[in-house]
Design a protein around this motif. Structure first.
Motif, PDB file in Angstrom:
ATOM      1  N   ALA A   1       0.822  -1.215   0.000  1.00  0.00           N
ATOM      2  CA  ALA A   1       0.000   0.000   0.000  1.00  0.00           C
ATOM      3  C   ALA A   1       0.857   1.267   0.000  1.00  0.00           C
ATOM      4  CB  ALA A   1      -0.928  -0.009   1.215  1.00  0.00           C
ATOM      5  N   VAL A   2       1.861   1.321   0.874  1.00  0.00           N
ATOM      6  CA  VAL A   2       2.697   2.516   0.974  1.00  0.00           C
ATOM      7  C   VAL A   2       3.475   2.742  -0.322  1.00  0.00           C
ATOM      8  CG1 VAL A   2       4.719   3.514   2.148  1.00  0.00           C
ATOM      9  CG2 VAL A   2       2.882   2.491   3.476  1.00  0.00           C
ATOM     10  N   SER A   3       4.055   1.690  -0.865  1.00  0.00           N
ATOM     11  CA  SER A   3       4.859   1.857  -2.082  1.00  0.00           C
ATOM     12  C   SER A   3       4.006   2.303  -3.257  1.00  0.00           C
ATOM     13  CB  SER A   3       5.617   0.576  -2.416  1.00  0.00           C
ATOM     14  OG  SER A   3       4.722  -0.477  -2.652  1.00  0.00           O
ATOM     15  N   LEU A   4       2.830   1.726  -3.415  1.00  0.00           N
ATOM     16  CA  LEU A   4       1.966   2.117  -4.529  1.00  0.00           C
ATOM     17  C   LEU A   4       1.427   3.534  -4.353  1.00  0.00           C
ATOM     18  CD1 LEU A   4       0.090  -1.218  -5.278  1.00  0.00           C
ATOM     19  CD2 LEU A   4       2.026  -0.203  -6.499  1.00  0.00           C
ATOM     20  N   LEU A   5       1.038   3.901  -3.135  1.00  0.00           N
ATOM     21  CA  LEU A   5       0.557   5.268  -2.900  1.00  0.00           C
ATOM     22  C   LEU A   5       1.655   6.301  -3.164  1.00  0.00           C
ATOM     23  CD1 LEU A   5      -1.608   4.815   0.323  1.00  0.00           C
ATOM     24  CD2 LEU A   5      -2.411   5.458  -1.959  1.00  0.00           C
ATOM     25  N   LEU A   6       2.845   6.054  -2.640  1.00  0.00           N
ATOM     26  CA  LEU A   6       3.947   7.000  -2.861  1.00  0.00           C
ATOM     27  C   LEU A   6       4.331   7.086  -4.336  1.00  0.00           C
ATOM     28  CD1 LEU A   6       6.288   6.260   0.182  1.00  0.00           C
ATOM     29  CD2 LEU A   6       5.001   8.367  -0.253  1.00  0.00           C
TER      30      LEU A   6
ATOM     31  N   TYR B   1      13.426  10.748 -13.584  1.00  0.00           N
ATOM     32  CA  TYR B   1      13.944   9.480 -14.114  1.00  0.00           C
ATOM     33  C   TYR B   1      15.318   9.151 -13.520  1.00  0.00           C
ATOM     34  CZ  TYR B   1      15.552   6.179 -17.689  1.00  0.00           C
ATOM     35  OH  TYR B   1      16.045   5.091 -18.347  1.00  0.00           O
ATOM     36  N   ILE B   2      16.208  10.113 -13.507  1.00  0.00           N
ATOM     37  CA  ILE B   2      17.557   9.901 -12.972  1.00  0.00           C
ATOM     38  C   ILE B   2      17.490   9.600 -11.471  1.00  0.00           C
ATOM     39  CG2 ILE B   2      19.758  11.027 -12.453  1.00  0.00           C
ATOM     40  CD1 ILE B   2      19.368  12.590 -15.126  1.00  0.00           C
ATOM     41  N   THR B   3      16.720  10.385 -10.743  1.00  0.00           N
ATOM     42  CA  THR B   3      16.609  10.198  -9.293  1.00  0.00           C
ATOM     43  C   THR B   3      16.013   8.838  -8.969  1.00  0.00           C
ATOM     44  OG1 THR B   3      16.404  12.567  -8.923  1.00  0.00           O
ATOM     45  CG2 THR B   3      15.592  11.122  -7.160  1.00  0.00           C
ATOM     46  N   PHE B   4      14.975   8.457  -9.684  1.00  0.00           N
ATOM     47  CA  PHE B   4      14.342   7.170  -9.426  1.00  0.00           C
ATOM     48  C   PHE B   4      15.339   6.029  -9.609  1.00  0.00           C
ATOM     49  CE2 PHE B   4      10.766   4.363  -9.012  1.00  0.00           C
ATOM     50  CZ  PHE B   4       9.869   5.135  -8.299  1.00  0.00           C
ATOM     51  N   GLY B   5      16.135   6.094 -10.663  1.00  0.00           N
ATOM     52  CA  GLY B   5      17.126   5.048 -10.915  1.00  0.00           C
ATOM     53  C   GLY B   5      18.267   5.047  -9.917  1.00  0.00           C
ATOM     54  N   VAL B   6      18.811   6.197  -9.639  1.00  0.00           N
ATOM     55  CA  VAL B   6      19.963   6.292  -8.729  1.00  0.00           C
ATOM     56  C   VAL B   6      19.569   5.887  -7.308  1.00  0.00           C
ATOM     57  CG1 VAL B   6      21.562   7.929  -7.631  1.00  0.00           C
ATOM     58  CG2 VAL B   6      21.221   7.993 -10.100  1.00  0.00           C
ATOM     59  N   ILE B   7      18.474   6.413  -6.816  1.00  0.00           N
ATOM     60  CA  ILE B   7      18.041   6.096  -5.448  1.00  0.00           C
ATOM     61  C   ILE B   7      17.626   4.630  -5.354  1.00  0.00           C
ATOM     62  CG2 ILE B   7      16.406   6.638  -3.596  1.00  0.00           C
ATOM     63  CD1 ILE B   7      18.641   8.783  -4.234  1.00  0.00           C
TER      64      ILE B   7
ATOM     65  N   ILE C   1       9.594   2.734  -2.554  1.00  0.00           N
ATOM     66  CA  ILE C   1       9.465   3.655  -1.415  1.00  0.00           C
ATOM     67  C   ILE C   1      10.608   4.672  -1.356  1.00  0.00           C
ATOM     68  CG2 ILE C   1       9.355   3.861   1.111  1.00  0.00           C
ATOM     69  CD1 ILE C   1       7.700   1.255   1.120  1.00  0.00           C
ATOM     70  N   PRO C   2      11.880   4.260  -1.323  1.00  0.00           N
ATOM     71  CA  PRO C   2      12.952   5.278  -1.247  1.00  0.00           C
ATOM     72  C   PRO C   2      12.988   6.200  -2.466  1.00  0.00           C
ATOM     73  CG  PRO C   2      13.816   3.095  -0.755  1.00  0.00           C
ATOM     74  CD  PRO C   2      12.428   2.909  -1.266  1.00  0.00           C
ATOM     75  N   SER C   3      12.802   5.637  -3.652  1.00  0.00           N
ATOM     76  CA  SER C   3      12.840   6.448  -4.874  1.00  0.00           C
ATOM     77  C   SER C   3      11.691   7.442  -4.917  1.00  0.00           C
ATOM     78  CB  SER C   3      12.791   5.542  -6.107  1.00  0.00           C
ATOM     79  OG  SER C   3      13.917   4.707  -6.152  1.00  0.00           O
ATOM     80  N   SER C   4      10.497   6.994  -4.554  1.00  0.00           N
ATOM     81  CA  SER C   4       9.340   7.893  -4.557  1.00  0.00           C
ATOM     82  C   SER C   4       9.512   9.004  -3.530  1.00  0.00           C
ATOM     83  CB  SER C   4       8.059   7.105  -4.269  1.00  0.00           C
ATOM     84  OG  SER C   4       7.817   6.175  -5.289  1.00  0.00           O
ATOM     85  N   LEU C   5       9.953   8.652  -2.328  1.00  0.00           N
ATOM     86  CA  LEU C   5      10.186   9.677  -1.307  1.00  0.00           C
ATOM     87  C   LEU C   5      11.234  10.688  -1.773  1.00  0.00           C
ATOM     88  CD1 LEU C   5      10.137   7.602   2.007  1.00  0.00           C
ATOM     89  CD2 LEU C   5       8.534   9.406   1.352  1.00  0.00           C
ATOM     90  N   ALA C   6      12.287  10.221  -2.406  1.00  0.00           N
ATOM     91  CA  ALA C   6      13.343  11.129  -2.888  1.00  0.00           C
ATOM     92  C   ALA C   6      12.810  12.077  -3.958  1.00  0.00           C
ATOM     93  CB  ALA C   6      14.518  10.320  -3.430  1.00  0.00           C
TER      94      ALA C   6
END
Length: 160
Positions: free
Chosen positions: A20-25, A43-49, A86-91
């Protein structure tokens, strides 16, 4: 079919929370109005994180065995989503709202959000710790949001 269900670890205690948390974020990050971040930077942030999150899982979860998500013997869908989204979405969300005037407010807010997500995963029984504690997590979140993500943003905004 039974082996697929077993490998996805769908019967893990508390699996509903990371899903739930990962899909919502992720959905919020995808559809939010882009203010301080472009699609390229997204795109870059999602991949790097995401890459660093998986390196962290390999180091802390597998090699040092400090934490387990669901079944410790397999990487199920909950663990996959926990480290991939989760980490990528939060970043991405953090960088989208980050300005010089609100940096420390956002650092505190996102450190609290990250701590609450971790606390929730522990509380529902999905995350089991073996030596990991909030004494490690909270300073780590503060360093990531106050130092590492702003440096990341400077690097990806650089034109040369």
């Amino acid at each position: 079919m039974n082996s697929i269900t077993r490998n996805l670890d769908l019967h893990a205690q508390g699996i509903w929370l990371p899903i739930a948390v990962s899909l919502l974020l992720f959905l919020y990050a995808l559809f939010m109005t882009k203010k301080e971040i472009s699609w390229r930077e997204f795109y870059i942030t999602f991949g790097v994180i995401g890459y660093f999150a998986w390196i962290s899982d390999s180091l802390f979860g597998k090699m040092l065995d400090l934490v387990d998500f669901g079944n410790p013997k397999i990487t199920g869908i909950g663990e996959f989503l926990s480290y991939s989204l989760i980490p990528s979405s939060l970043a991405v969300i953090y960088l989208n709202y980050l300005k010089k005037t609100n940096k420390w407010t956002l650092v505190i807010i996102f450190a609290i959000i990250s701590t609450l997500i971790e606390w929730g995963m522990r509380k529902v029984g999905y995350m089991k710790v073996h030596g990991w504690s909030f004494i490690i997590s909270i300073p780590l979140y503060l360093v990531v949001y106050s130092f590492l993500l702003p440096i990341h943003r400077k690097i990806i905004k650089c034109k040369s």
